[in-house]
Design a protein around this motif. Sequence first.
Motif, mmCIF file in Angstrom:
data_model
loop_
_atom_site.group_PDB
_atom_site.id
_atom_site.type_symbol
_atom_site.label_atom_id
_atom_site.label_comp_id
_atom_site.label_asym_id
_atom_site.label_seq_id
_atom_site.Cartn_x
_atom_site.Cartn_y
_atom_site.Cartn_z
ATOM 1 N N UNK A 197 0.684 -1.296 -0.137
ATOM 2 C CA UNK A 197 -0.219 0.186 0.112
ATOM 3 C C UNK A 197 0.763 0.968 0.324
ATOM 4 N N UNK A 198 0.125 2.442 -0.770
ATOM 5 C CA UNK A 198 0.861 3.564 -0.781
ATOM 6 C C UNK A 198 0.594 4.416 0.264
ATOM 7 N N UNK A 199 0.979 5.675 0.878
ATOM 8 C CA UNK A 199 -0.053 6.379 0.809
ATOM 9 C C UNK A 199 0.328 7.843 0.156
ATOM 10 N N UNK A 200 -0.373 8.875 0.691
ATOM 11 C CA UNK A 200 -0.849 9.711 -0.482
ATOM 12 C C UNK A 200 0.252 10.318 -0.667
ATOM 13 N N UNK A 201 1.581 10.902 0.111
ATOM 14 C CA UNK A 201 2.625 10.944 -1.222
ATOM 15 C C UNK A 201 3.746 9.867 -1.303
ATOM 16 N N UNK A 202 3.121 8.876 -2.061
ATOM 17 C CA UNK A 202 3.416 7.691 -2.852
ATOM 18 C C UNK A 202 4.520 6.808 -1.239
ATOM 19 N N UNK A 203 4.969 7.212 -0.751
ATOM 20 C CA UNK A 203 5.945 6.253 0.626
ATOM 21 C C UNK A 203 4.907 5.026 0.486
ATOM 22 N N UNK A 204 5.726 4.086 0.146
ATOM 23 C CA UNK A 204 5.591 2.904 0.500
ATOM 24 C C UNK A 204 5.284 2.180 2.159
ATOM 25 N N UNK A 205 4.417 1.968 1.996
ATOM 26 C CA UNK A 205 3.252 1.674 3.679
ATOM 27 C C UNK A 205 3.356 0.245 3.856
ATOM 28 N N UNK A 206 5.139 -0.656 4.631
ATOM 29 C CA UNK A 206 4.542 -1.595 4.656
ATOM 30 C C UNK A 206 4.375 -2.168 6.227
ATOM 31 N N UNK A 207 4.943 -1.471 7.211
ATOM 32 C CA UNK A 207 5.186 -1.613 8.370
ATOM 33 C C UNK A 207 3.985 -1.117 9.399
ATOM 34 N N UNK A 208 3.392 -2.260 10.123
ATOM 35 C CA UNK A 208 1.795 -1.810 11.253
ATOM 36 C C UNK A 208 2.754 -1.940 12.516
ATOM 37 N N UNK A 209 2.678 -1.233 13.553
ATOM 38 C CA UNK A 209 3.371 -1.106 14.800
ATOM 39 C C UNK A 209 1.984 -1.640 15.326
ATOM 40 N N UNK A 210 1.738 -2.418 16.645
ATOM 41 C CA UNK A 210 0.782 -2.684 17.206
ATOM 42 C C UNK A 210 1.218 -2.748 18.370
ATOM 43 N N UNK A 211 0.608 -1.228 19.358
ATOM 44 C CA UNK A 211 1.068 -1.439 20.528
ATOM 45 C C UNK A 211 -1.056 -2.098 21.613
ATOM 46 N N UNK A 212 -0.479 -3.223 22.043
ATOM 47 C CA UNK A 212 -1.422 -4.080 22.382
ATOM 48 C C UNK A 212 -1.881 -4.350 23.843
ATOM 49 N N UNK A 213 -1.153 -2.992 24.461
ATOM 50 C CA UNK A 213 -1.988 -2.549 26.278
ATOM 51 C C UNK A 213 -0.993 -1.301 26.641
ATOM 52 N N UNK A 214 -1.868 -0.895 26.718
ATOM 53 C CA UNK A 214 -1.321 0.418 27.659
ATOM 54 C C UNK A 214 -0.393 0.482 28.909
ATOM 55 N N UNK A 215 -0.174 -0.760 29.464
ATOM 56 C CA UNK A 215 0.317 -1.087 30.444
ATOM 57 C C UNK A 215 1.901 -1.053 30.591
ATOM 58 N N UNK A 216 2.687 -0.992 31.792
ATOM 59 C CA UNK A 216 4.207 -1.475 31.530
ATOM 60 C C UNK A 216 4.559 -2.073 33.208
ATOM 61 N N UNK A 217 5.743 -2.916 33.537
ATOM 62 C CA UNK A 217 5.638 -2.853 34.468
ATOM 63 C C UNK A 217 6.920 -1.711 34.935
ATOM 64 N N UNK A 218 7.546 -0.613 34.478
ATOM 65 C CA UNK A 218 8.262 -0.178 34.433
ATOM 66 C C UNK A 218 7.438 1.333 34.572
ATOM 67 N N UNK A 219 8.470 2.773 34.657
ATOM 68 C CA UNK A 219 7.719 4.014 34.724
ATOM 69 C C UNK A 219 8.534 4.567 34.544
ATOM 70 N N UNK A 220 9.113 4.537 32.969
ATOM 71 C CA UNK A 220 10.389 5.698 32.481
ATOM 72 C C UNK A 220 9.969 6.780 32.485
ATOM 73 N N UNK A 221 10.912 7.929 33.140
ATOM 74 C CA UNK A 221 10.344 9.374 33.176
ATOM 75 C C UNK A 221 10.006 9.962 31.458
#
Length: 266
Positions: free
Chosen positions: A1-25
Amino acid sequence: MFDCFNRKINYLRISVTDRCNLRCTYCMPAEGVKMLARKDILSFDEILEVVDYGVKNGITKVRITGGEPLVRKGIVSLISQIALYKEIEDLAMTTNAILLPEFADDLVKAGLQRVNISLDTLNEENFNKTTRIGDLNAVLRGIEVAKKAGLNPIKLNCVIKKSSDSSDAQTVAKFAKKNAFEVRFIPEMNLGKGEFGIVEGGDGGNCSICNRLRLTANGQLKPCLFNDLSYNIRQLGVQQAYNNALGNKPLTGQKNKTGNFYNIGG
Ligand code: SF4
């Protein structure tokens, strides 16, 4: 797939939770955060619907993020279902490694190929200051187990304040070299101020060749990390959300006043 600027989009980052066992500043505010309600978190079936459409339209690289993805119950089963897509050439996860001793072998059996592990310092005092509640030795154990389990390559994500010449960054670089790991120096970012830079050793932050979309844990498909635009897959449906995200993907990142790293997944 391509975006409106014809950049090839082939990478999907999926966040599966907003929870974490750290609290980075640089990720979570000191006063804590309001977590998403369970009903607002996408089910695995909903995530797989987004993956399915994406893979059938050009997505070949998937990264699982969080919060901390290993705190999401059943994460190994999700990985095994995503790994069934032969079109996915690269299935990776970004983790703080603390729970890897419990999951590494199962993740590899499920089809996870590689991991990026957050490691900004090997100085215990600095580590405690940055993560607020972390245990450096637990992270190092996780890294060791990842290596033994065969997750490869292992890339260390090292957030830097000013430069990769800092003693913390250089110590992490030496550690990486000694273990044949790769290291990514990630300039500390500020969503609200629109402060971000190109990742040293990676291609994040390079808008001209941006190839990614992000799915948040509550079903927002985001065309850009440094932008407020997002399209809810539950409201619009998967296909329309993709079309909107591709059709409105900005040429460059600006500011993101509505999101947070812990619920977008960086
Ligand atoms: S700021 Fe936006 S356009 Fe630029 S690299 Fe990041 S996600 Fe892509």
